[in-house]
Scaffold this active site. Structure first.
Site, PDB file in Angstrom:
ATOM      1  N   LYS A  42      -2.759   6.161  10.765  1.00 54.68           N
ATOM      2  CA  LYS A  42      -1.886   5.657   9.866  1.00 54.68           C
ATOM      3  C   LYS A  42      -2.369   4.419   9.136  1.00 54.68           C
ATOM      4  O   LYS A  42      -3.274   3.815   9.625  1.00 54.68           O
ATOM      5  CB  LYS A  42      -0.781   4.695  10.845  1.00 54.68           C
ATOM      6  CG  LYS A  42       0.115   4.183  10.021  1.00 54.68           C
ATOM      7  CD  LYS A  42       1.236   3.028  11.101  1.00 54.68           C
ATOM      8  CE  LYS A  42       2.054   2.409  10.150  1.00 54.68           C
ATOM      9  NZ  LYS A  42       2.105   1.068  10.740  1.00 54.68           N
TER      10      LYS A  42
ATOM     11  N   LYS B 117      -3.417  -2.000   7.000  1.00 52.83           N
ATOM     12  CA  LYS B 117      -4.518  -2.963   7.058  1.00 52.83           C
ATOM     13  C   LYS B 117      -5.525  -3.224   7.732  1.00 52.83           C
ATOM     14  O   LYS B 117      -6.753  -3.374   7.667  1.00 52.83           O
ATOM     15  CB  LYS B 117      -3.997  -4.499   6.489  1.00 52.83           C
ATOM     16  CG  LYS B 117      -4.769  -5.391   5.839  1.00 52.83           C
ATOM     17  CD  LYS B 117      -4.166  -6.862   5.683  1.00 52.83           C
ATOM     18  CE  LYS B 117      -5.128  -7.782   5.295  1.00 52.83           C
ATOM     19  NZ  LYS B 117      -4.653  -8.999   5.151  1.00 52.83           N
TER      20      LYS B 117
ATOM     21  N   HIS C  95      -2.256  -0.513  16.893  1.00 51.51           N
ATOM     22  CA  HIS C  95      -3.425  -0.932  16.182  1.00 51.51           C
ATOM     23  C   HIS C  95      -4.667  -0.883  17.127  1.00 51.51           C
ATOM     24  O   HIS C  95      -5.649  -1.334  16.428  1.00 51.51           O
ATOM     25  CB  HIS C  95      -3.034  -2.492  16.064  1.00 51.51           C
ATOM     26  CG  HIS C  95      -1.824  -2.662  15.292  1.00 51.51           C
ATOM     27  ND1 HIS C  95      -0.452  -2.724  15.700  1.00 51.51           N
ATOM     28  CD2 HIS C  95      -1.708  -2.672  13.680  1.00 51.51           C
ATOM     29  CE1 HIS C  95       0.253  -2.954  14.563  1.00 51.51           C
ATOM     30  NE2 HIS C  95      -0.329  -2.775  13.472  1.00 51.51           N
TER      31      HIS C  95
ATOM     32  N   HIS D 250       3.823   1.788   2.378  1.00 49.29           N
ATOM     33  CA  HIS D 250       5.138   0.763   2.140  1.00 49.29           C
ATOM     34  C   HIS D 250       5.834   1.582   0.751  1.00 49.29           C
ATOM     35  O   HIS D 250       7.088   1.587   0.729  1.00 49.29           O
ATOM     36  CB  HIS D 250       4.647  -0.517   1.514  1.00 49.29           C
ATOM     37  CG  HIS D 250       3.914  -1.395   2.279  1.00 49.29           C
ATOM     38  ND1 HIS D 250       2.781  -1.912   2.107  1.00 49.29           N
ATOM     39  CD2 HIS D 250       4.089  -1.780   3.887  1.00 49.29           C
ATOM     40  CE1 HIS D 250       2.334  -2.693   3.237  1.00 49.29           C
ATOM     41  NE2 HIS D 250       3.067  -2.578   4.107  1.00 49.29           N
TER      42      HIS D 250
ATOM     43  N   CYS E 151       2.040  -5.872  15.619  1.00 43.40           N
ATOM     44  CA  CYS E 151       3.264  -5.496  15.857  1.00 43.40           C
ATOM     45  C   CYS E 151       4.399  -6.445  16.032  1.00 43.40           C
ATOM     46  O   CYS E 151       5.357  -6.284  15.692  1.00 43.40           O
ATOM     47  CB  CYS E 151       3.392  -4.747  17.151  1.00 43.40           C
ATOM     48  SG  CYS E 151       2.496  -3.260  17.435  1.00 43.40           S
TER      49      CYS E 151
ATOM     50  N   HIS F 252       0.813  -1.233  -0.150  1.00 47.03           N
ATOM     51  CA  HIS F 252      -0.046  -0.004   0.078  1.00 47.03           C
ATOM     52  C   HIS F 252       0.814   1.268  -0.017  1.00 47.03           C
ATOM     53  O   HIS F 252       2.180   1.064   0.143  1.00 47.03           O
ATOM     54  CB  HIS F 252      -0.888   0.049   0.959  1.00 47.03           C
ATOM     55  CG  HIS F 252      -0.328  -0.010   2.549  1.00 47.03           C
ATOM     56  ND1 HIS F 252       0.026   0.794   3.001  1.00 47.03           N
ATOM     57  CD2 HIS F 252      -0.526  -0.925   3.522  1.00 47.03           C
ATOM     58  CE1 HIS F 252       0.758   0.680   4.208  1.00 47.03           C
ATOM     59  NE2 HIS F 252       0.215  -0.464   4.504  1.00 47.03           N
TER      60      HIS F 252
ATOM     61  N   CYS G  42       1.050  -7.970  21.136  1.00 50.47           N
ATOM     62  CA  CYS G  42       0.380  -7.600  20.026  1.00 50.47           C
ATOM     63  C   CYS G  42       0.980  -8.345  18.861  1.00 50.47           C
ATOM     64  O   CYS G  42       2.099  -8.141  18.503  1.00 50.47           O
ATOM     65  CB  CYS G  42       0.543  -6.189  19.813  1.00 50.47           C
ATOM     66  SG  CYS G  42      -0.418  -5.616  18.223  1.00 50.47           S
TER      67      CYS G  42
ATOM     68  N   CYS H  11      -3.285  -2.416  22.032  1.00 51.79           N
ATOM     69  CA  CYS H  11      -1.969  -1.789  21.649  1.00 51.79           C
ATOM     70  C   CYS H  11      -2.219  -0.276  21.017  1.00 51.79           C
ATOM     71  O   CYS H  11      -3.116   0.074  20.601  1.00 51.79           O
ATOM     72  CB  CYS H  11      -1.818  -2.815  20.489  1.00 51.79           C
ATOM     73  SG  CYS H  11      -0.792  -2.050  19.230  1.00 51.79           S
TER      74      CYS H  11
HETATM   75  N1  MSP Z   1       8.359  -6.431   8.611  1.00 50.46           N
HETATM   76  C1  MSP Z   1       8.468  -5.299   9.333  1.00 50.46           C
HETATM   77  C2  MSP Z   1       9.768  -4.566   9.476  1.00 50.46           C
HETATM   78  C3  MSP Z   1      10.867  -5.359   9.505  1.00 50.46           C
HETATM   79  S1  MSP Z   1      12.440  -4.483   9.093  1.00 50.46           S
HETATM   80  C4  MSP Z   1      13.468  -5.566   9.555  1.00 50.46           C
HETATM   81  C5  MSP Z   1       7.256  -4.116   9.218  1.00 50.46           C
HETATM   82  N2  MSP Z   1       6.705  -4.331   8.256  1.00 50.46           N
HETATM   83  S2  MSP Z   1       5.411  -3.642   7.682  1.00 50.46           S
HETATM   84  O1  MSP Z   1       4.876  -4.043   6.358  1.00 50.46           O
HETATM   85  O2  MSP Z   1       4.416  -3.450   8.670  1.00 50.46           O
HETATM   86  O3  MSP Z   1       5.852  -2.045   7.655  1.00 50.46           O
HETATM   87  C6  MSP Z   1       7.027  -1.511   7.413  1.00 50.46           C
HETATM   88  C7  MSP Z   1       7.299  -0.284   7.262  1.00 50.46           C
HETATM   89  O4  MSP Z   1       6.560   0.281   6.082  1.00 50.46           O
HETATM   90  C8  MSP Z   1       7.032   0.931   8.316  1.00 50.46           C
HETATM   91  O5  MSP Z   1       8.160   0.911   9.207  1.00 50.46           O
HETATM   92  C9  MSP Z   1       6.992   2.139   7.651  1.00 50.46           C
HETATM   93  O6  MSP Z   1       8.179   2.313   7.100  1.00 50.46           O
HETATM   94  C10 MSP Z   1       6.356   1.720   6.456  1.00 50.46           C
HETATM   95  N3  MSP Z   1       4.770   2.020   6.580  1.00 50.46           N
HETATM   96  C11 MSP Z   1       3.852   1.278   6.779  1.00 50.46           C
HETATM   97  N4  MSP Z   1       2.910   2.055   6.800  1.00 50.46           N
HETATM   98  C12 MSP Z   1       3.071   3.354   6.540  1.00 50.46           C
HETATM   99  C13 MSP Z   1       2.292   4.572   6.758  1.00 50.46           C
HETATM  100  N5  MSP Z   1       0.930   4.594   6.553  1.00 50.46           N
HETATM  101  N6  MSP Z   1       3.159   5.756   6.334  1.00 50.46           N
HETATM  102  C14 MSP Z   1       4.353   5.722   5.998  1.00 50.46           C
HETATM  103  N7  MSP Z   1       5.106   4.616   6.079  1.00 50.46           N
HETATM  104  C15 MSP Z   1       4.360   3.445   6.741  1.00 50.46           C
HETATM  105  O7  MSP Z   1       7.069  -3.485  10.207  1.00 50.46           O
END
Ligand code: MSP
Length: 523
Positions: free
Chosen positions: A315, A318, A167, A41, A149, A38, A146, A164
């Protein structure tokens, strides 16, 4: 002027605005495969891509790593819900990330999946080293967890009703035998290290948050689970699988051969930048350096910590149900329109509010009215007044100073991972060039030296703009490059020399082409 050969500085080092060419290794977080890619990411991944593209222009040998996080309870549960084995489930989602990054013109050099053998080799090696150092010990965990997380919380950290804080979901009560990493022993060492490396974390205020976490006291954290099978077994006690964060963080070492290819590891480690979101600061800036210290591995050189993109103040996630899919936006504003918005709209480190109206407004003002309009009007006037052949710039053009200042400011901003400031600096040259044209109004003049002088300068400024904007809008940059008659690829250019005033040769056919950024009408 060549700035590339001072021997004293280590590879990749930065001193003021002088860049020393070397290897440059950048990572994104690895994304959980329980959700499809999304906008959140895409945010971090685009910033890393643009940073890497900038460094490739500087001549660095760049490695840009991204990938997927495929172990742990959260993935196990998502696979169960889909009626698939976790590996099959991960296999069905991981390619969607790679496809999204390809679609968004992300030039990653490696894509690591934590279910690969090279990753298991690195995790096993790191665990064993920390265990041998005496920093991993058996204990019993009782507490709140959680799953979203994949993180334990203390009672004070939870919101009312045992929710949490990220979330807003009720956490689980967990009690099990775990191995613990003795993080509490590392407080002084971490503080000493960060004191000795004050610029390691950018932006500074996010670095201060990490220091605050360390100063407020460190709790040991669990590095294994027995209730879960989907993970990497501990080398000395295979009844336990590795806790997902210990597993995930190690991807950064695994991708450069730690535990599997010593020569590659020596070439690339330590990493130059870990790009992360503020939500994973504790794991990256507290757990990770302590794990590396324990294992006798050099610490990362830098961390760049971004804020969140918020939708209606929440934020995007999902579990929150407010997911915006990047590919839908690309249909409206194009790949470069989307990339530009992500990079320019929010000061890196701060939270940004995403809205459809916001993305269209940025597109119309900065891309359609500024960059697109400059390229179109230069080509139109060259066609009408210069027979379609671009004149050469003058050495003493008033725009030369603007161009030099724009380069310096753009470079300085990339140096501290401030993409919105880098683009602001580049766009100031676009504005200066547009007003240069408006002052001289070459469209009102008769063909001749005066018109040629104005257009030659405008073309040269446009060439430099194209170069400086290329990390953000690579496809558009290449198109403009070709339309103004330049050869080869923008990506073959080398900074700082290529940004020096006077590079546009003149005598090249200039083509107008279709509008780069057709205006999007708003109701
Ligand atoms: N798998 C772990 C990270 C492990 S790294 C060794 C994780 N994954 S995640 O898919 O949930 O999210 C990873 C990253 O995506 C977040 O830390 C952030 O950098 C980015 N983002 C996810 N949602 C976001 C927003 N809504 N806004 C900006 N970045 C965000 O955590």
């Amino acid at each position: 002027m060549t700035l590339r050969s001072e021997p004293a500085a280590p590879p990749g080092a930065r001193i003021g605005s002088v860049h020393h060419v070397g290897r440059f290794y950048v990572t994104t977080p690895i994304y959980y495969v329980n959700a499809e890619p999304h906008l959140g990411h895409a945010y971090t991944t685009i910033i890393g891509d643009a940073l890497c593209r900038w460094h490739r222009l500087l001549g660095d040998d760049v490695k840009y790593l991204t990938g997927t996080d495929e172990h742990g309870l959260k993935i196990q549960q998502a696979a169960d819900a889909a009626g698939l084995h976790p590996q099959e489930f991960a296999d069905s989602i991981a390619p969607k990330f790679a496809e999204a990054w390809d679609r968004l013109d992300i030039a990653y050099d490696d894509f690591i999946r934590t279910t690969e053998p090279r990753h298991a080799a690195a995790v096993t090696e790191l665990l064993q080293r920390c265990y041998d150092a005496g920093d991993i010990e058996l204990g019993t965990y009782r507490g709140k967890y959680c799953v979203s997380c994949e993180e334990y919380y203390s009672a004070e950290e939870l919101l009312e009703g045992d929710l949490c804080p990220v979330h807003k979901r009720v956490v689980d009560d967990v009690e099990e035998e775990n191995y613990f990493f003795r993080l509490s022993r590392f407080q002084d060492r971490l503080l000493d290290w960060y004191t000795a490396h004050p610029d390691a974390m950018v932006p500074e205020f996010r670095g201060n948050e990490a220091l605050g976490l360390i100063k407020s006291g460190l709790r040991d954290f669990s590095v294994s689970r027995t209730s879960l099978k989907w993970g990497i077994p501990l080398p000395w006690d295979p009844d336990h699988v590795t806790y997902v964060w210990f597993d995930a963080l190690t991807n950064y070492l695994a991708a450069v051969g730690f535990g599997s290819n010593q020569a590659e590891y020596r070439d690339w480690w330590p990493v130059d930048y870990h790009l992360i979101g503020k939500d994973i600061l504790r794991q990256h800036c507290v757990y990770w350096p302590a794990m590396l210290m324990s294992a006798g591995v050099d610490l990362p050189k830098n961390w760049a910590i971004g804020g969140w993109l918020l939708v209606d103040g929440e934020k995007m996630a999902k579990s929150t149900g407010n997911v915006v899919t990047p590919l839908d936006l690309v249909d409206t504003v194009g790949v470069d329109g989307f990339r530009y918005y992500v990079l320019a709209n929010t000061a890196y480190g701060h939270d940004g509010d995403f809205s459809y109206d916001g993305i269209v407004a940025r597109y119309n003002s900065d891309l359609a009215n500024n960059l697109g309009n400059l390229a179109a009007r230069v080509a139109t006037v060259v066609a009408k007044k210069c027979g379609g052949i671009g004149p050469a710039p003058a050495a003493d053009s008033p725009l030369a100073e603007h161009a030099a200042a724009a380069y310096e400011a753009t470079a300085a901003a990339w140096d501290i991972v401030a993409p919105s400031r880098a683009l602001e600096a580049t766009w100031s040259l676009i504005r200066a060039t547009n007003s240069h044209l408006e002052t001289h109004e070459p469209w009102k003049l008769e063909p001749g030296p005066e018109v040629d002088a104005v257009l030659g300068d405008a073309l040269e400024a446009l060439r430099i703009v194209t170069l400086l904007a290329s990390p953000a809008v690579p496809g558009t940059a290449q198109t403009i490059w070709e339309r103004i008659g330049l050869d080869g690829a923008v990506t073959d250019q080398r900074l700082p020399d290529a940004a020096a005033w006077g590079g546009y040769p003149g005598g090249r056919p200039v083509e107008k082409g279709a509008p780069l950024f057709p205006r999007i009408s708003t109701p």
